[in-house]
Enzyme design. Structure first.
Site, mmCIF file in Angstrom:
data_model
loop_
_atom_site.group_PDB
_atom_site.id
_atom_site.type_symbol
_atom_site.label_atom_id
_atom_site.label_comp_id
_atom_site.label_asym_id
_atom_site.label_seq_id
_atom_site.Cartn_x
_atom_site.Cartn_y
_atom_site.Cartn_z
ATOM 1 N N HIS A 66 0.864 -1.184 0.000
ATOM 2 C CA HIS A 66 0.000 0.000 0.000
ATOM 3 C C HIS A 66 0.899 1.232 0.000
ATOM 4 O O HIS A 66 1.527 1.547 1.014
ATOM 5 C CB HIS A 66 -0.881 -0.061 1.276
ATOM 6 C CG HIS A 66 -1.770 1.117 1.469
ATOM 7 N ND1 HIS A 66 -2.419 1.363 2.660
ATOM 8 C CD2 HIS A 66 -2.142 2.124 0.633
ATOM 9 C CE1 HIS A 66 -3.148 2.468 2.559
ATOM 10 N NE2 HIS A 66 -2.983 2.944 1.333
ATOM 11 N N MET A 137 -10.135 3.550 2.478
ATOM 12 C CA MET A 137 -9.523 3.919 3.756
ATOM 13 C C MET A 137 -10.623 4.210 4.766
ATOM 14 O O MET A 137 -11.490 5.050 4.526
ATOM 15 C CB MET A 137 -8.622 5.157 3.597
ATOM 16 C CG MET A 137 -7.374 4.943 2.766
ATOM 17 S SD MET A 137 -6.334 3.549 3.270
ATOM 18 C CE MET A 137 -5.962 3.966 4.984
ATOM 19 N N GLY A 142 -1.825 7.224 7.486
ATOM 20 C CA GLY A 142 -0.643 7.799 8.126
ATOM 21 C C GLY A 142 -0.261 7.098 9.421
ATOM 22 O O GLY A 142 0.901 7.085 9.786
ATOM 23 N N PHE A 143 -1.241 6.520 10.087
ATOM 24 C CA PHE A 143 -0.962 5.905 11.380
ATOM 25 C C PHE A 143 -1.821 4.669 11.602
ATOM 26 O O PHE A 143 -2.962 4.623 11.140
ATOM 27 C CB PHE A 143 -1.244 6.903 12.523
ATOM 28 C CG PHE A 143 -0.492 8.186 12.364
ATOM 29 C CD1 PHE A 143 0.818 8.304 12.837
ATOM 30 C CD2 PHE A 143 -1.057 9.264 11.699
ATOM 31 C CE1 PHE A 143 1.532 9.487 12.661
ATOM 32 C CE2 PHE A 143 -0.355 10.449 11.509
ATOM 33 C CZ PHE A 143 0.948 10.563 12.000
ATOM 34 N N GLY A 145 -3.715 2.106 14.456
ATOM 35 C CA GLY A 145 -4.373 2.272 15.752
ATOM 36 C C GLY A 145 -5.382 3.404 15.834
ATOM 37 O O GLY A 145 -5.694 3.872 16.931
ATOM 38 N N ASP A 175 -9.251 -0.654 5.070
ATOM 39 C CA ASP A 175 -7.985 -0.431 5.761
ATOM 40 C C ASP A 175 -8.121 0.647 6.832
ATOM 41 O O ASP A 175 -8.338 1.815 6.520
ATOM 42 C CB ASP A 175 -6.929 -0.028 4.719
ATOM 43 C CG ASP A 175 -5.529 -0.017 5.313
ATOM 44 O OD1 ASP A 175 -5.370 -0.423 6.475
ATOM 45 O OD2 ASP A 175 -4.600 0.395 4.595
ATOM 46 N N GLY A 177 -8.553 0.656 11.480
ATOM 47 C CA GLY A 177 -9.486 0.516 12.594
ATOM 48 C C GLY A 177 -10.362 -0.725 12.543
ATOM 49 O O GLY A 177 -11.424 -0.762 13.164
ATOM 50 N N GLY A 197 -4.153 -4.193 11.669
ATOM 51 C CA GLY A 197 -2.831 -3.957 12.237
ATOM 52 C C GLY A 197 -2.836 -4.166 13.737
ATOM 53 O O GLY A 197 -2.585 -5.264 14.248
HETATM 54 C C1 DX5 Z 1 -2.961 3.418 7.841
HETATM 55 C C2 DX5 Z 1 -2.449 2.167 7.186
HETATM 56 C C3 DX5 Z 1 -3.071 0.934 7.720
HETATM 57 C C4 DX5 Z 1 -2.711 0.610 9.146
HETATM 58 C C5 DX5 Z 1 -3.873 -0.117 9.768
HETATM 59 O O1 DX5 Z 1 -2.427 4.525 7.208
HETATM 60 O O2 DX5 Z 1 -2.692 2.208 5.793
HETATM 61 O O3 DX5 Z 1 -2.805 -0.190 6.894
HETATM 62 O O4 DX5 Z 1 -1.553 -0.197 9.247
HETATM 63 O O5 DX5 Z 1 -3.650 -0.244 11.119
HETATM 64 P P1 DX5 Z 1 -4.828 -0.462 12.165
HETATM 65 O O6 DX5 Z 1 -5.503 -1.755 11.789
HETATM 66 O O7 DX5 Z 1 -4.121 -0.516 13.461
HETATM 67 O O8 DX5 Z 1 -5.773 0.698 12.025
HETATM 68 ZN ZN ZN Z 2 -2.521 0.250 4.636
#
Ligand code: DX5
Ligand code: ZN
Length: 217
Positions: A66, A137, A142-143, A145, A175, A177, A197
């Site tokens: 990604h 999304m 960007g992050f 959690g 992707d 949460g 994640g």
């Molecule tokens: C966010 C990423 C996600 C992230 C998902 O920018 O693209 O792939 O790793 O992590 P969780 O599942 O913890 O929201």
């Molecule tokens: Zn991702």
């Protein structure tokens, strides 16, 4: 329906990446989701090509890469060489998305397009038949959690309708949460792949968590 799970290594222990990849290998997961952030398209920097190569050395599941980067065209071939099975670019970062999608396919990878929470699904109308995958999304990228954005359900419904109407074969991936609280509702709405994640890696038994997510429907 075949629910697919893609654990995101962004939430893994980077100091023990081999062990983490082997955990995914031994699990019911279908892909390894690899988040590439450049500090420009998104306000964070994650990992680059050498880390993807290192993951690939041990991975037995396909790498779902990604790209949260500007100018992804410059790096597509490098990510293919590093081991990507599918490469997803952001619609917001691609002024010539059609060309970018063709380039990914010419490299022999599955081609995906990701849309941010504010980007309407209708924007995909004229590209949907060309792509193998759409990442919706469900957080601002960007992050890891972050909290799941509820409007995503509506987008899954709209995208499912668009896919059916156009005869596209694109899979829908969600992707951000993802947890046990929303997984069933997402699959029921038409999602095919869930990225997870933190929910996987901060659980006591990640392999068990992956199995539970996969068997939720
Ligand atoms: C966010 C990423 C996600 C992230 C998902 O920018 O693209 O792939 O790793 O992590 P969780 O599942 O913890 O929201
Ligand atoms: Zn991702």
């Amino acid at each position: 329906m075949n629910p697919l799970i893609a654990p995101s290594v962004l939430a893994a222990d980077f100091a023990n990446l081999q062990k983490e990849v082997e955990m995914i290998n031994g699990s019911a997961a279908d892909y390894i989701h690899v988040d590439i952030m450049d500090g420009v398209f998104v306000p964070n920097i994650s990992m680059g090509l050498p880390v993807v190569e290192a993951i690939k050395r041990y991975a037995t599941k396909p790498l779902d890469v990604h790209l949260m980067i500007v100018n992804p065209d410059h790096y597509l071939a490098a990510f293919q060489r590093a081991g990507a099975a599918q490469i997803t670019v952001h619609s917001e970062a691609c002024p010539h998305l059609h060309r970018t999608i063709q380039s990914i396919k010419e490299l022999g990878c599955k081609a995906g397009v990701a849309v941010n929470p504010h980007t309407p699904v209708s924007l995909l109308e004229d590209i949907i038949r060309e792509v193998d995958l759409v990442i919706l999304m469900s957080v601002n990228p960007g992050f890891g959690g972050q909290k799941f954005i509820d409007n995503t359900y509506k987008k899954v419904h709209r995208l499912t309708k668009l896919i059916v109407e156009t005869g596209s074969h694109a899979k829908i991936e969600i992707d951000g949460g993802v947890s046990m609280e929303n997984a069933k509702k997402l699959f029921d709405a038409g999602a095919n792949i869930l990225v997870a994640g933190n929910f996987v890696f901060s659980s006591k038994n990640p392999q068990e968590t992956i199995k539970k997510l996969k068997n939720i429907v």
